[in-house]
Design a protein around this motif. Sequence first.
Motif, PDB file in Angstrom:
ATOM      1  N   ILE A 198      43.234  57.747  37.190  1.00  0.00           N
ATOM      2  CA  ILE A 198      42.664  58.341  38.402  1.00  0.00           C
ATOM      3  C   ILE A 198      41.947  57.275  39.224  1.00  0.00           C
ATOM      4  N   SER A 199      41.263  56.349  38.553  1.00  0.00           N
ATOM      5  CA  SER A 199      40.590  55.250  39.255  1.00  0.00           C
ATOM      6  C   SER A 199      41.610  54.368  39.969  1.00  0.00           C
ATOM      7  N   TYR A 200      42.783  54.189  39.357  1.00  0.00           N
ATOM      8  CA  TYR A 200      43.857  53.415  39.987  1.00  0.00           C
ATOM      9  C   TYR A 200      44.328  54.103  41.272  1.00  0.00           C
ATOM     10  N   VAL A 201      44.504  55.429  41.216  1.00  0.00           N
ATOM     11  CA  VAL A 201      44.879  56.183  42.413  1.00  0.00           C
ATOM     12  C   VAL A 201      43.809  56.018  43.489  1.00  0.00           C
ATOM     13  N   LEU A 202      42.550  56.033  43.066  1.00  0.00           N
ATOM     14  CA  LEU A 202      41.438  55.833  43.986  1.00  0.00           C
ATOM     15  C   LEU A 202      41.550  54.485  44.699  1.00  0.00           C
ATOM     16  N   LEU A 203      41.847  53.437  43.966  1.00  0.00           N
ATOM     17  CA  LEU A 203      41.984  52.103  44.555  1.00  0.00           C
ATOM     18  C   LEU A 203      43.153  52.049  45.534  1.00  0.00           C
ATOM     19  N   LYS A 204      44.255  52.733  45.195  1.00  0.00           N
ATOM     20  CA  LYS A 204      45.406  52.778  46.105  1.00  0.00           C
ATOM     21  C   LYS A 204      45.026  53.470  47.410  1.00  0.00           C
ATOM     22  N   LEU A 205      44.229  54.527  47.313  1.00  0.00           N
ATOM     23  CA  LEU A 205      43.767  55.226  48.503  1.00  0.00           C
ATOM     24  C   LEU A 205      42.843  54.334  49.319  1.00  0.00           C
ATOM     25  N   PHE A 206      41.949  53.605  48.631  1.00  0.00           N
ATOM     26  CA  PHE A 206      41.057  52.662  49.318  1.00  0.00           C
ATOM     27  C   PHE A 206      41.855  51.676  50.160  1.00  0.00           C
ATOM     28  N   ALA A 207      42.921  51.148  49.574  1.00  0.00           N
ATOM     29  CA  ALA A 207      43.724  50.123  50.252  1.00  0.00           C
ATOM     30  C   ALA A 207      44.288  50.631  51.571  1.00  0.00           C
ATOM     31  N   LYS A 208      44.560  51.930  51.650  1.00  0.00           N
ATOM     32  CA  LYS A 208      45.154  52.500  52.855  1.00  0.00           C
ATOM     33  C   LYS A 208      44.116  53.033  53.843  1.00  0.00           C
TER      34      LYS A 208
END
Length: 589
Positions: free
Chosen positions: A372-382
């Motif tokens: 879930i933290s990885y998904v969070l980072l992907k969202l941050f990037a966008k």
Amino acid sequence: MNAQNLDSPNNFFESKVLGHPAGLFVLFFTEMWERFSYYGMRALLVLFLTSSIIGDNPGWGWPRAHALAIYGSYTGLAYLTPILGGYIADRIIGYRWAVVVGALLMTLGHLSMAIEVDHIFMYLGLCLLVLGNGFFKPNMTSIIAQMYKQHPEKKDGAYTIFYMGVNSGAFLGMLLCGYIGESKDWGWAYGFGLAGIFMFIGMLQFYFTQNIFGNIGLKPVKNKEEEVSDNLEESTRNPFSKFDLVLIGLISVIGLSWIINDPVSKITSMNLFDFKIGSMEGSNFMIMVALVLFLFILIKRISQYTPVLRDKMIAVIVLAFITIFFWASFEQAGGSMTIFAKDYTQRLLTGDSKVIFNIVNTLITVVPLVIISYVLLKLFAKTFGKYSIGNIILACGFIIIWVIVIYMLKNQYSEVKSEVPATWFGILNSLFIISCAPLVSKIWESKYNPSATYKNGFGMILLGIGFAALAYGASTIPQGAAVASVSMVWLVLAYFFHTMGELFISPVGLSYVSKLVPGRMIAIMFGIWYLAIAIGNKIAGTMGGMIDEITSKYSMTTFFLIFTFIPIGLGLFIMMLTPVLKKLMHGVK
């Protein structure tokens, strides 16, 4: 970029996270925090009400039947109010403000429940949660429906990913609120309060990131172009007559009175329906009247639509009918299955068993949280550049989560012996969904995607198999026993099969509702869908409250066999209806 382009689904798909619009994952995390609060509180409610008034972590010492009556009424109302919330959002305030208002009310509700000095705060908290959920619940899914309006082929996958957000929150909420609430070092008030903190974080995160949705979810305006662009046959207006509104008002008053009266009449001497019609109790008579009136208004309304839309609405109602029985069985998780975990399951671990549990618990806690933290980072990037405040708030929530998880695991490793919290078993449902949802989502997007009836049928059969495992595991419990020490494996198996059944039924159910009705009816039809879930939840509380009566008269196995045979029978029945439902859906897959 003009307003029309901002609202274009094609533009949403230009900025993707894991193959879907970034906006989907904003909703993913908002729903995650809301489900954290809901399931965190739900995991504690029955345990708190039934725990002894004396001890290291005293509760209210209620009988099981009383606790499950209020549990059933609360969960039922939580799915009933979305009908009103969907209507208000559709007509007055829009989806976004409905989400914000709902989140604020639920925050206040959780914080009220954290005040244990007087019963009134508990009841006030439950009322605020019910009202807040009504605003929040239908309008999150309505935003998704609008985002994917021009991409119906991706809706099943989108709703399944969204469902991962739902269950990520449920997983963390039950794990952490359950651990804090059941801990004698902290207690119930801190568990309820923790749920409120994360609901507040979810509200702030959504509020500061909402512009990512363009014009979707703003206050509704009459758009003549959109009306004309809809399928002309399906967009024919069918306004409610005064007679319809009177009937709906009467049904609502009777239904709400019945749901509230059920626990009140058990807990106190007050009974709104303290009369009999022949041999029928007053409460049963009134709910039968409400049911007959509801069926009348439903048939009347459906008969007034165009033939194609009428067929599609009938298909939704058939699927909703199956949903009632699914949730009536599935929601034993927060009631009778929680009691089974607390009083009938061997949860005290020492030696190698404790070591194995600690390792397994660490893996099932940390690995999903890392994902879930990885998904969070992907969202941050966008999105961080445009929506930094919302992203920072989201990050703060995850920092708090990681701190609590490390604290919990540190304590569990340092203990000589471990007693697995009764709430821990509830996280298995969410764990299995997080693990299996991506695979199921891929199947739904492939050529092997089964029809709605087969999805529902297989889902009900899997649900029944889960209860069959519990029935077999409970076969060693003596008739009328108040406590026992059954192996944990039966609860684990039950939650696995229940989860697979849920994946076949619940997320795709929302998707089919959105595909079968016109866009202008989305929120109201989601409200009808949640009405079916509300009825199922209330039945779950009523049936769960009979656990002591059935166990003393027959056996615990008999109790669970009820929830084995009914779902399996209905699963086979709905699959037999496949040709009929396909015809009613008019090509919708």
